[in-house]
Design a protein around this motif. Structure first.
Motif, short mmCIF file in Angstrom:
data_model
loop_
_atom_site.label_atom_id
_atom_site.label_comp_id
_atom_site.label_asym_id
_atom_site.label_seq_id
_atom_site.Cartn_x
_atom_site.Cartn_y
_atom_site.Cartn_z
N ASP A 110 0.85 -1.19 0.00
CA ASP A 110 0.00 0.00 0.00
C ASP A 110 0.88 1.24 0.00
O ASP A 110 2.05 1.19 0.42
CB ASP A 110 -0.90 0.01 1.25
N HIS A 168 0.35 5.64 0.57
CA HIS A 168 -0.51 6.82 0.77
C HIS A 168 0.34 8.08 0.68
O HIS A 168 1.51 8.08 1.08
CB HIS A 168 -1.17 6.77 2.16
N HIS A 208 -2.77 -1.46 6.33
CA HIS A 208 -3.48 -1.80 5.08
C HIS A 208 -2.71 -2.88 4.31
O HIS A 208 -3.30 -3.85 3.82
CB HIS A 208 -3.67 -0.57 4.20
#
Ligand code: MG
Length: 168
Positions: free
Chosen positions: A14, A16, A48
Motif C-alpha cells: 500500500d 498513501h 493496510h
C-alpha cells in the motif's frame, strides 16, 4: 491427490500520500510528525498492507472489497478496528497467522524509535510472539519524487486450523 501443506503465504502493498493536517497513524500508532497519510480511513498504509497480505494468504479477496472506500461506514475508521475484522474473517475460515514481515518506506517520520512499539502492538493483535512480527524501516532519500508518500510491503504466513482439536 497428495494433501497440500497446511500453510499459506500472502503479499500486501500500500502507499498513501503524506499531507499536512492529518494524524500520522502508522502500524496502529499515532506518531509525532508534521504530515500524515491521506485516506478515507486513518490512512495507515502499514496495517493496510498487512491486512491485504493476511487476506491474500486466506484467499479472501482484498481490503478494498471488504471495506470499500466509497462506503461512509469506513470514513475515518481506525485501521486497528479493520484489522480485528480481518482477523475475525480468518477465524471464520479457520486460519491463523504464523508470522508477518513488513517493510515501510518513508522519509518521515523516522520509524526506528517506534519500531518496537509497532511490533508489540501488531503482535498482540495477531496473537503472536513479538519475534514473529518484524518491521523494517527504509528511507527513500527523496527518491520518491515531489509527492511525499509512505509505502509498505507485507508478507504474511498463515496456518490452516481445520484439523486442530478445539479449533473454533
Ligand atoms: Mg490504504
Amino acid at each position: 491427490m497428495t494433501p497440500l501443506p497446511p500453510i499459506r503465504i500472502g503479499l500486501g502493498w500500500d502507499r498513501h500520500r503524506l499531507v499536512p493536517g492529518r494524524d500520522c497513524v502508522l502500524g496502529g500508532l499515532r506518531l509525532p510528525c508534521e504530515v500524515g497519510p491521506a485516506g478515507h480511513s486513518d490512512g495507515d498504509a502499514v496495517l493496510h498492507a498487512l491486512m491485504d497480505a493476511l487476506l491474500g494468504a486466506a484467499g479472501l479477496d482484498d481490503l478494498g472489497t471488504l471495506f470499500p472506500d466509497d462506503d461512509p461506514r469506513w470514513e475515518g475508521a481506525s485501521s486497528l478496528d479493520l484489522l480485528d475484522e480481518v482477523l475475525a474473517r480468518l477465524r471464520q475460515v479457520r486460519m491463523a497467522p504464523v508470522s508477518v514481515d513488513l517493510v515501510v518506506a518513508c522519509d518521515r517520520p523516522r520509524l526506528a524509535p517506534h519500531r518496537a512499539s509497532i511490533r508489540a502492538l501488531v503482535a498482540e493483535r495477531l496473537g503472536l510472539p513479538v519475534d514473529r512480527v518484524n518491521l523494517k524501516g527504509k528511507t527513500t532519500e527523496s527518491a520518491g519524487g515531489p509527492i511525499e508518500t509512505v509505502e509498505c510491503h507485507a508478507v504474511a504466513l498463515l496456518r490452516e486450523r481445520r484439523d486442530e482439536v478445539g479449533a473454533d
